[in-house]
Structures are given as structure tokens and as C-alpha cells.
Design a protein around this motif. Sequence first.
Motif, PDB file in Angstrom:
ATOM      1  N   THR A  40      67.469  79.257 -41.893  1.00 44.75           N
ATOM      2  CA  THR A  40      67.675  77.836 -41.632  1.00 44.75           C
ATOM      3  C   THR A  40      66.542  77.010 -42.219  1.00 44.75           C
ATOM      4  OG1 THR A  40      68.769  78.459 -39.576  1.00 44.75           O
ATOM      5  CG2 THR A  40      68.157  76.149 -39.820  1.00 44.75           C
ATOM      6  N   ASP A  41      65.273  77.463 -42.037  1.00 40.12           N
ATOM      7  CA  ASP A  41      64.133  76.763 -42.611  1.00 40.12           C
ATOM      8  C   ASP A  41      64.245  76.674 -44.128  1.00 40.12           C
ATOM      9  OD1 ASP A  41      62.344  75.646 -40.835  1.00 40.12           O
ATOM     10  OD2 ASP A  41      61.321  77.519 -40.417  1.00 40.12           O
ATOM     11  N   GLN A  42      64.634  77.783 -44.755  1.00 35.47           N
ATOM     12  CA  GLN A  42      64.743  77.819 -46.206  1.00 35.47           C
ATOM     13  C   GLN A  42      65.764  76.799 -46.705  1.00 35.47           C
ATOM     14  OE1 GLN A  42      65.688  81.709 -47.709  1.00 35.47           O
ATOM     15  NE2 GLN A  42      66.179  80.960 -49.740  1.00 35.47           N
ATOM     16  N   ARG A  43      66.919  76.735 -46.036  1.00 32.88           N
ATOM     17  CA  ARG A  43      67.950  75.787 -46.465  1.00 32.88           C
ATOM     18  C   ARG A  43      67.501  74.343 -46.221  1.00 32.88           C
ATOM     19  NH1 ARG A  43      70.913  79.906 -44.087  1.00 32.88           N
ATOM     20  NH2 ARG A  43      71.169  78.776 -42.127  1.00 32.88           N
ATOM     21  N   LEU A  44      66.723  74.107 -45.157  1.00 29.71           N
ATOM     22  CA  LEU A  44      66.220  72.770 -44.884  1.00 29.71           C
ATOM     23  C   LEU A  44      65.285  72.293 -45.987  1.00 29.71           C
ATOM     24  CD1 LEU A  44      65.678  70.295 -43.054  1.00 29.71           C
ATOM     25  CD2 LEU A  44      63.895  71.656 -41.940  1.00 29.71           C
ATOM     26  N   LEU A  45      64.410  73.192 -46.460  1.00 28.48           N
ATOM     27  CA  LEU A  45      63.374  72.819 -47.417  1.00 28.48           C
ATOM     28  C   LEU A  45      63.809  72.956 -48.869  1.00 28.48           C
ATOM     29  CD1 LEU A  45      60.362  74.533 -45.620  1.00 28.48           C
ATOM     30  CD2 LEU A  45      61.001  72.125 -45.558  1.00 28.48           C
ATOM     31  N   ASP A  46      64.976  73.529 -49.117  1.00 24.29           N
ATOM     32  CA  ASP A  46      65.446  73.776 -50.473  1.00 24.29           C
ATOM     33  C   ASP A  46      65.821  72.469 -51.169  1.00 24.29           C
ATOM     34  OD1 ASP A  46      68.281  75.532 -51.959  1.00 24.29           O
ATOM     35  OD2 ASP A  46      66.321  74.979 -52.787  1.00 24.29           O
ATOM     36  N   THR A  47      65.223  72.211 -52.349  1.00 20.25           N
ATOM     37  CA  THR A  47      65.546  71.004 -53.118  1.00 20.25           C
ATOM     38  C   THR A  47      66.317  71.321 -54.394  1.00 20.25           C
ATOM     39  OG1 THR A  47      63.428  71.132 -54.296  1.00 20.25           O
ATOM     40  CG2 THR A  47      63.510  69.793 -52.281  1.00 20.25           C
ATOM     41  N   THR A  48      66.639  72.590 -54.628  1.00 24.92           N
ATOM     42  CA  THR A  48      67.313  72.980 -55.858  1.00 24.92           C
ATOM     43  C   THR A  48      68.770  73.334 -55.641  1.00 24.92           C
ATOM     44  OG1 THR A  48      66.661  75.304 -55.579  1.00 24.92           O
ATOM     45  CG2 THR A  48      65.150  73.878 -56.794  1.00 24.92           C
ATOM     46  N   GLY A  49      69.222  73.309 -54.400  1.00 25.60           N
ATOM     47  CA  GLY A  49      70.588  73.690 -54.092  1.00 25.60           C
ATOM     48  C   GLY A  49      71.545  72.525 -54.251  1.00 25.60           C
ATOM     49  N   PRO A  50      72.764  72.672 -53.792  1.00 24.41           N
ATOM     50  CA  PRO A  50      73.770  71.612 -53.896  1.00 24.41           C
ATOM     51  C   PRO A  50      73.380  70.387 -53.084  1.00 24.41           C
ATOM     52  CG  PRO A  50      74.544  73.391 -52.480  1.00 24.41           C
ATOM     53  CD  PRO A  50      73.288  73.879 -53.134  1.00 24.41           C
ATOM     54  N   THR A  51      73.987  69.256 -53.420  1.00 25.83           N
ATOM     55  CA  THR A  51      73.600  67.997 -52.781  1.00 25.83           C
ATOM     56  C   THR A  51      74.329  67.735 -51.473  1.00 25.83           C
ATOM     57  OG1 THR A  51      75.274  66.841 -54.089  1.00 25.83           O
ATOM     58  CG2 THR A  51      73.033  66.923 -54.986  1.00 25.83           C
ATOM     59  N   ASP A  52      75.021  68.744 -50.954  1.00 26.72           N
ATOM     60  CA  ASP A  52      75.714  68.509 -49.678  1.00 26.72           C
ATOM     61  C   ASP A  52      74.734  68.306 -48.535  1.00 26.72           C
ATOM     62  OD1 ASP A  52      76.687  71.954 -48.868  1.00 26.72           O
ATOM     63  OD2 ASP A  52      74.772  71.055 -49.420  1.00 26.72           O
ATOM     64  N   TRP A  53      73.438  68.585 -48.769  1.00 23.37           N
ATOM     65  CA  TRP A  53      72.447  68.335 -47.719  1.00 23.37           C
ATOM     66  C   TRP A  53      72.380  66.848 -47.373  1.00 23.37           C
ATOM     67  CZ3 TRP A  53      68.471  65.011 -48.833  1.00 23.37           C
ATOM     68  CH2 TRP A  53      68.200  64.770 -50.200  1.00 23.37           C
ATOM     69  N   LEU A  54      72.797  65.982 -48.303  1.00 24.97           N
ATOM     70  CA  LEU A  54      72.811  64.551 -48.009  1.00 24.97           C
ATOM     71  C   LEU A  54      73.695  64.231 -46.814  1.00 24.97           C
ATOM     72  CD1 LEU A  54      73.076  63.141 -51.635  1.00 24.97           C
ATOM     73  CD2 LEU A  54      71.141  62.838 -50.094  1.00 24.97           C
ATOM     74  N   HIS A  55      74.715  65.036 -46.637  1.00 26.18           N
ATOM     75  CA  HIS A  55      75.682  64.791 -45.576  1.00 26.18           C
ATOM     76  C   HIS A  55      75.410  65.629 -44.323  1.00 26.18           C
ATOM     77  CE1 HIS A  55      77.857  62.635 -48.678  1.00 26.18           C
ATOM     78  NE2 HIS A  55      77.822  63.712 -49.445  1.00 26.18           N
ATOM     79  N   THR A  56      74.597  66.668 -44.469  1.00 26.08           N
ATOM     80  CA  THR A  56      74.385  67.571 -43.335  1.00 26.08           C
ATOM     81  C   THR A  56      73.046  67.368 -42.637  1.00 26.08           C
ATOM     82  OG1 THR A  56      73.487  69.289 -44.799  1.00 26.08           O
ATOM     83  CG2 THR A  56      75.855  69.349 -44.348  1.00 26.08           C
ATOM     84  N   ASP A  57      72.069  66.722 -43.270  1.00 20.84           N
ATOM     85  CA  ASP A  57      70.768  66.535 -42.635  1.00 20.84           C
ATOM     86  C   ASP A  57      70.841  65.802 -41.295  1.00 20.84           C
ATOM     87  OD1 ASP A  57      69.341  67.978 -44.405  1.00 20.84           O
ATOM     88  OD2 ASP A  57      68.251  66.321 -45.314  1.00 20.84           O
ATOM     89  N   PRO A  58      71.683  64.771 -41.138  1.00 24.10           N
ATOM     90  CA  PRO A  58      71.772  64.155 -39.800  1.00 24.10           C
ATOM     91  C   PRO A  58      72.169  65.145 -38.717  1.00 24.10           C
ATOM     92  CG  PRO A  58      72.738  62.714 -41.446  1.00 24.10           C
ATOM     93  CD  PRO A  58      72.456  64.021 -42.136  1.00 24.10           C
ATOM     94  N   TRP A  59      73.012  66.101 -39.061  1.00 27.92           N
ATOM     95  CA  TRP A  59      73.406  67.107 -38.079  1.00 27.92           C
ATOM     96  C   TRP A  59      72.265  68.074 -37.825  1.00 27.92           C
ATOM     97  CZ3 TRP A  59      77.407  65.941 -35.330  1.00 27.92           C
ATOM     98  CH2 TRP A  59      78.405  65.133 -35.867  1.00 27.92           C
ATOM     99  N   ARG A  60      71.448  68.311 -38.840  1.00 28.55           N
ATOM    100  CA  ARG A  60      70.274  69.166 -38.640  1.00 28.55           C
ATOM    101  C   ARG A  60      69.323  68.526 -37.635  1.00 28.55           C
ATOM    102  NH1 ARG A  60      69.855  70.522 -44.803  1.00 28.55           N
ATOM    103  NH2 ARG A  60      70.819  72.569 -44.898  1.00 28.55           N
ATOM    104  N   VAL A  61      69.215  67.213 -37.654  1.00 26.64           N
ATOM    105  CA  VAL A  61      68.357  66.527 -36.696  1.00 26.64           C
ATOM    106  C   VAL A  61      68.798  66.844 -35.271  1.00 26.64           C
ATOM    107  CG1 VAL A  61      67.662  64.272 -35.817  1.00 26.64           C
ATOM    108  CG2 VAL A  61      67.725  64.685 -38.283  1.00 26.64           C
ATOM    109  N   LEU A  62      70.103  66.883 -35.035  1.00 26.84           N
ATOM    110  CA  LEU A  62      70.601  67.213 -33.707  1.00 26.84           C
ATOM    111  C   LEU A  62      70.276  68.653 -33.347  1.00 26.84           C
ATOM    112  CD1 LEU A  62      74.109  65.470 -33.785  1.00 26.84           C
ATOM    113  CD2 LEU A  62      71.994  64.657 -32.715  1.00 26.84           C
ATOM    114  N   ARG A  63      70.362  69.549 -34.318  1.00 23.73           N
ATOM    115  CA  ARG A  63      70.019  70.950 -34.055  1.00 23.73           C
ATOM    116  C   ARG A  63      68.538  71.090 -33.746  1.00 23.73           C
ATOM    117  NH1 ARG A  63      71.713  75.252 -38.491  1.00 23.73           N
ATOM    118  NH2 ARG A  63      73.700  75.100 -37.390  1.00 23.73           N
TER     119      ARG A  63
END
Length: 260
Positions: free
Chosen positions: A36-59
Motif C-alpha cells: 500500500t505504501d509503495q502504491r501511495l508513493l509511486d509517481t511512475t504508474g497510471p494516473t488513476d491515483w488522481l481519482h483514488t487518493d481521496p479514498w486513501r485519505v479515508l483509509r
Amino acid sequence: MTANGDDPVRRPRKPWPEKRKGPVLLRRDQVETSTTDQRLLDTTGPTDWLHTDPWRVLRITSEFVEGFGALAELPTAISVFGSARTPVGSPEYEAGVQIGRALAEAGYAVITGGGPGAMEAANKGATEAGGLSVGLGIELPFEQGLNEYVDLGLNFRYFFVRKTMFVKYAQGFVVLPGGLGTLDELFEALTLVQTKKVTRFPVVLFGSAYWGGLVEWLKSTLVAQGKANPADLELFHVTDDVSEVLKVLDAARGPKGTPA
């Protein structure tokens, strides 16, 4: 445990992959290759993190809530750090057992990272002395799991949440010989004390032969070049004596501070 108190023969490694993801246990085809930490800090992966980071805040919030809820009523506690690679039966392992036992007998709860090695040793000593043994685990690419001597255990996805629990619910650190993770925890504690983010917080390094080189480097390089103050060397205490560990901790012992 066997009847005479010795460790039982260790079981062979499971023939299937296994991983913990927070409170969830994954086995076989369900095991992921990243954390989970790796996916949070990854800047080279797909841009779907733009839509999922708010949900990460809840987690992330949920991890804080779970941690605060589980640990809020701990008695006075000490966090003990050290290498997961410390062999069972080694002098460092036995020192961890002695320290865990001495802390429990003095009325402290013992908090570790919940893994094997030095962490297991401190949990073992606390449990055998009838004290409260706490383990705060972390999701890693390789499965460790909480050791069998943990009475109260939590598994975290995020290192920064786990680190908060180590500091918030402890009144001091005892640091056994360890690697990069131990050094990370040590210097974070020293930084918090130096910047007065925490008060009445003793840090004890156990094992003068192991820590001597680091201490000398701090003196001859950091302090000598003006990148740290001479007084910063007084933020920690080095010893090889378990009774001295208790003396340092007891000298700073007091009521819990106000909530963060």
C-alpha cells in the motif's frame, strides 16, 4: 512454548505465498506484488491515483482511528526496537528477552514492531513476566506476521501511522542493535525530542560495541562540523546494563502528557 519454557521447534515455511494487507490476510493467488505504501508513493504508474487518493485519505484516517482506539488505554509503555534478523538464542536476542522482562516487572507495557528477532525477544520477555506485550506490525513485500508473544496486536498499511503509535503511546525508547528500520525509528525519535515535539522521552541505546561507531561519528562529524549541537549528544544514553536501562527510564517517568 514447551513445558520448561523453551521455544518449540520452529515450523517449516508455508508452501504457499502469504501476505497481510492491514487486517486482511491474503494467500496463494490473492497475494499482490506491491504494498500500500509503495502504491501511495509511486509517481511512475497510471494516473488513476488522481481519482483514488481521496479514498486513501479515508483509509489512512481509519488506521489512525483503529490505532487510537486499541491503544488509548495502555498503561505506561516503552517502545523497544531492534533487528528482525537477530537470531533466536543469540546474545542480542537474550538481551531483548531480559529487557522485555525487566520492563514488565517494573510495570511498563512493552511495544515492539511485532515481528521476529529482537522484537520477538522483547515481547517474549514481557509475556513471560506477566506484562502487557504489544506488537505493531506493518505490511511488507515479504510476510513476517506478528510473533506468538504479542498479546495486543495491530497491523498497519502505512509506516507513518505506525510510527505515530510508537511515539504517542510510549514514554521512552529502548533501541537494540538493528538495521535501516531501527535507525529510522531511532533518528525520528531523536528529532522529535530535539525539536521538543515530545517531552520527558528518554532514548536508550543498548549495546555499546554496536552503537559506539555511530556515536563517535555523531561527535566527530555532525557536531564537529556544526551540523548538530554538542547538547544533542545528551538526547540519548548508551548502556550494556539492563538495570541502567530501567534507571534511565524511571528517572523520566511521569504521567502521560496531554493528547496530541
